[in-house]
Scaffold this motif. Structure first.
Motif, PDB file in Angstrom:
ATOM      1  N   GLY A  78       0.811  -1.211   0.000  1.00 16.72           N
ATOM      2  CA  GLY A  78       0.000   0.000   0.000  1.00 16.72           C
ATOM      3  C   GLY A  78       0.844   1.259   0.000  1.00 16.72           C
ATOM      4  N   HIS A  79       0.199   2.352   0.357  1.00 18.26           N
ATOM      5  CA  HIS A  79       0.841   3.667   0.346  1.00 18.26           C
ATOM      6  C   HIS A  79       1.516   3.972   1.674  1.00 18.26           C
ATOM      7  CE1 HIS A  79      -1.225   4.489  -3.389  1.00 18.26           C
ATOM      8  NE2 HIS A  79      -2.365   4.137  -2.817  1.00 18.26           N
ATOM      9  N   GLY A  80       2.379   4.932   1.666  1.00 19.97           N
ATOM     10  CA  GLY A  80       2.942   5.461   2.899  1.00 19.97           C
ATOM     11  C   GLY A  80       4.348   5.004   3.218  1.00 19.97           C
ATOM     12  N   GLY A  81       4.800   3.898   2.628  1.00 20.65           N
ATOM     13  CA  GLY A  81       6.163   3.446   2.863  1.00 20.65           C
ATOM     14  C   GLY A  81       6.441   3.044   4.305  1.00 20.65           C
ATOM     15  N   TYR A  82       5.481   2.448   4.971  1.00 18.99           N
ATOM     16  CA  TYR A  82       5.697   2.022   6.351  1.00 18.99           C
ATOM     17  C   TYR A  82       5.057   0.648   6.550  1.00 18.99           C
ATOM     18  CZ  TYR A  82       0.815   3.414   7.142  1.00 18.99           C
ATOM     19  OH  TYR A  82      -0.547   3.529   7.081  1.00 18.99           O
TER      20      TYR A  82
END
Length: 107
Positions: A78-82
């Motif tokens: 998904g998004h956010g890189g975490y």
């Protein structure tokens, strides 16, 4: 203790994260959103422990056949890189339900 009071007790354990800070009207609204899902306090607690904080995300995951145990799976998808639990990332709109199902190999 009513269902609403039990849900409030669960959410009040970590109000900054689950409700927001300092506004009693927001608190009551959020408690009402969780209550409107029709889940038992025990189910709410399982989803919160899985990392969920958005009732609509939980309903979407449940409707797709995801359990709280599955939603607790950590992912970097998904998004956010975490990295976080599927429940958290769907609640935070950084992972769609479809992506969650792919991560969990459901469907």
């Amino acid at each position: 203790m009513t269902t609403r009071e039990k849900i409030a007790e669960i959410l009040d354990r970590n109000p900054d994260w689950l409700i927001g800070v300092g506004n009693p009207d927001v608190r009551e609204h959020v408690i009402g959103l969780w209550e409107a899902t029709g889940m038992t306090p025990g189910e709410v607690e399982q989803w919160v422990e899985a990392g969920a904080f958005e009732p609509e995300a939980v309903v979407a995951l449940r409707n797709a056949g995801v359990t709280p145990e599955q939603a607790a799976t950590r992912t970097e998808a998904g998004h956010g890189g975490y990295a976080a639990s599927v429940a958290y990332k769907v609640s935070n709109a950084d992972l769609s339900v479809g992506q969650a199902l792919a991560v969990l190999t459901i469907g």
